[in-house]
Structures are given as C-alpha cells and as structure tokens.
Design an enzyme around this catalytic site. Structure first.
Site, PDB file in Angstrom:
ATOM      1  N   ILE A   1      13.367 -20.331   6.700  1.00 52.30           N
ATOM      2  CA  ILE A   1      13.194 -18.882   6.580  1.00 52.30           C
ATOM      3  C   ILE A   1      13.768 -18.295   7.864  1.00 52.30           C
ATOM      4  O   ILE A   1      13.061 -18.102   8.853  1.00 52.30           O
ATOM      5  CB  ILE A   1      11.714 -18.509   6.379  1.00 52.30           C
ATOM      6  CG1 ILE A   1      11.185 -19.180   5.105  1.00 52.30           C
ATOM      7  CG2 ILE A   1      11.547 -16.987   6.294  1.00 52.30           C
ATOM      8  CD1 ILE A   1       9.696 -19.023   4.889  1.00 52.30           C
TER       9      ILE A   1
ATOM     10  N   HIS B   1      12.644 -14.662   9.721  1.00 51.68           N
ATOM     11  CA  HIS B   1      11.383 -14.452  10.432  1.00 51.68           C
ATOM     12  C   HIS B   1      11.150 -15.654  11.345  1.00 51.68           C
ATOM     13  O   HIS B   1      10.850 -16.757  10.881  1.00 51.68           O
ATOM     14  CB  HIS B   1      10.225 -14.297   9.444  1.00 51.68           C
ATOM     15  CG  HIS B   1       9.002 -13.675  10.038  1.00 51.68           C
ATOM     16  ND1 HIS B   1       8.313 -12.676   9.408  1.00 51.68           N
ATOM     17  CD2 HIS B   1       8.346 -13.891  11.197  1.00 51.68           C
ATOM     18  CE1 HIS B   1       7.276 -12.318  10.145  1.00 51.68           C
ATOM     19  NE2 HIS B   1       7.279 -13.056  11.252  1.00 51.68           N
ATOM     20  N   LEU B   2      11.289 -15.423  12.623  1.00 54.63           N
ATOM     21  CA  LEU B   2      11.139 -16.459  13.630  1.00 54.63           C
ATOM     22  C   LEU B   2       9.791 -17.163  13.493  1.00 54.63           C
ATOM     23  O   LEU B   2       8.777 -16.527  13.206  1.00 54.63           O
ATOM     24  CB  LEU B   2      11.244 -15.797  15.004  1.00 54.63           C
ATOM     25  CG  LEU B   2      11.036 -16.660  16.234  1.00 54.63           C
ATOM     26  CD1 LEU B   2      12.056 -16.267  17.270  1.00 54.63           C
ATOM     27  CD2 LEU B   2       9.641 -16.528  16.770  1.00 54.63           C
ATOM     28  N   HIS B   3       9.786 -18.471  13.693  1.00 55.79           N
ATOM     29  CA  HIS B   3       8.547 -19.249  13.693  1.00 55.79           C
ATOM     30  C   HIS B   3       8.772 -20.512  14.512  1.00 55.79           C
ATOM     31  O   HIS B   3       9.819 -21.127  14.439  1.00 55.79           O
ATOM     32  CB  HIS B   3       8.085 -19.579  12.271  1.00 55.79           C
ATOM     33  CG  HIS B   3       9.135 -20.197  11.400  1.00 55.79           C
ATOM     34  ND1 HIS B   3      10.182 -19.458  10.847  1.00 55.79           N
ATOM     35  CD2 HIS B   3       9.320 -21.467  10.988  1.00 55.79           C
ATOM     36  CE1 HIS B   3      10.945 -20.260  10.130  1.00 55.79           C
ATOM     37  NE2 HIS B   3      10.439 -21.494  10.203  1.00 55.79           N
ATOM     38  N   GLN B   4       7.788 -20.842  15.322  1.00 55.78           N
ATOM     39  CA  GLN B   4       7.856 -22.033  16.177  1.00 55.78           C
ATOM     40  C   GLN B   4       7.028 -23.150  15.550  1.00 55.78           C
ATOM     41  O   GLN B   4       5.850 -22.968  15.263  1.00 55.78           O
ATOM     42  CB  GLN B   4       7.320 -21.728  17.577  1.00 55.78           C
ATOM     43  CG  GLN B   4       7.195 -22.971  18.437  1.00 55.78           C
ATOM     44  CD  GLN B   4       7.736 -22.758  19.804  1.00 55.78           C
ATOM     45  OE1 GLN B   4       8.934 -22.600  19.970  1.00 55.78           O
ATOM     46  NE2 GLN B   4       6.868 -22.721  20.788  1.00 55.78           N
TER      47      GLN B   4
END
Length: 181
Positions: free
Chosen positions: A137, A140-143
């Site tokens: 995705i 939308h940034l996600h760590q």
C-alpha cells in the site's frame, strides 16, 4: 521421547506422495490483491478506514496522538505489526517532525513489548517507499516491525512459498495489546 506422527499418504486429487499439507487459504486474498486500494487517495485506503473500527476488529494494538500500531493482516511472523500515521501520507520526508518522533517512539515501544511477550532473537524494522520498492500500500506510509527467531526462515517460505504462523491474529493482538503499557 515421543515418536513423530506417522505420515499418511495423500487421499484425493493427485498422486499419493506421503506429504502432509499445510493449507493457508487466507493468503489467497493477499496474492490476488483483494481489497488493495488502486489510487493514492484516502478513500478506500485500509489504513485510513481501520481507525474507525473497534480495536479488536481492526487488530489495532495501540493508538497514539499521531500514529497507531496494528497487526499485519498477512504477517511474515507472529507479532508482525506496522506503525502507521493517521494522516494519509506516502513519503517519509513528508511526515511532520511530531509524526516522525511518535512513529519512532511507537516502533521502540513495539519492540520492547514484543520482546517482553515473545522473546524474539531479533527484528526486521523498516518501510518500503513506493510500489517499486515493494510497498503493498504505497499511498499510505507504514513501518514494519517483524520479530525474528533463530531458524524462523526455514524451508517453508523458500520451497513451499508458505509461512507458518503459530497463533491466530486475534490471539496475537490480545497478547501484545495487553502488554503494550
């Protein structure tokens, strides 16, 4: 010492081969890209929509002021979670200083919590920036915070293209969310 279970030949389709089968039908949705957003707008973004659901239903572990921690729906290992900003932002340099700090603090807290409840030997921590870099995705940034244990990268993912996860996501959520504080 107990004897391992006896292997029984495959009944049904195909030629009997004495192999046991590990079925992971839930992975087919991921493989097919079901429910994956197609654009870069917040409409249809699962990370934007999750926050309106109850934590248990959304697999949210903890909520902060600017970010939240959520279990990965398609985990590499038990406890694989993501730290996600509430704001729909794609690129790491576009985070505000406050978002950057809280994302880092949640990542640290996630690692401490998982160490306390699961005792992993190490972690993979990081983010894939852009579809070409492997972001599922990208809008939308996600760590990712992925706990690792010695021997967890066995033949299953390499030969069988399958990951084995020893508990249900709801159980993992209860364990980590309960220990988050």
């Amino acid at each position: 010492m107990t004897e391992p279970p006896e292997l029984v030949g495959q009944d049904g389709a195909g030629v009997p081969d004495a192999l046991q089968r590990l079925w992971t039908p839930h992975r087919m949705a991921y493989i097919r890209g079901e429910n994956k957003p197609t654009g870069d707008q917040p409409q249809g973004c699962p990370f934007c929509e999750l926050v309106s659901l109850p934590d248990e239903d959304a697999l949210i572990l903890a909520r902060g002021e600017l970010v939240y921690a959520v279990l990965n729906l398609y985990p590499y290992n038990a406890g694989h979670l993501m730290v996600v900003p509430y704001r729909h932002v794609a690129d790491y340099p576009d985070l505000t200083p406050a978002e950057t700090v809280e994302l880092a603090e949640f990542t640290q807290r996630a690692m401490r919590t998982i160490r306390r409840v699961s005792g992993p030997h190490g972690f993979n921590v990081g983010m894939n920036q852009g579809a070409i870099a492997g972001a599922g995705i990208a809008a939308h940034l996600h760590q990712h915070v992925v706990p690792r244990w010695g021997g967890d990268a066995n033949f299953m993912p390499v030969i069988g293209r399958t990951r084995t996860i020893p508990e249900l996501l709801g159980q993992t959520r209860e364990l980590i969310a309960g220990a988050w504080q």
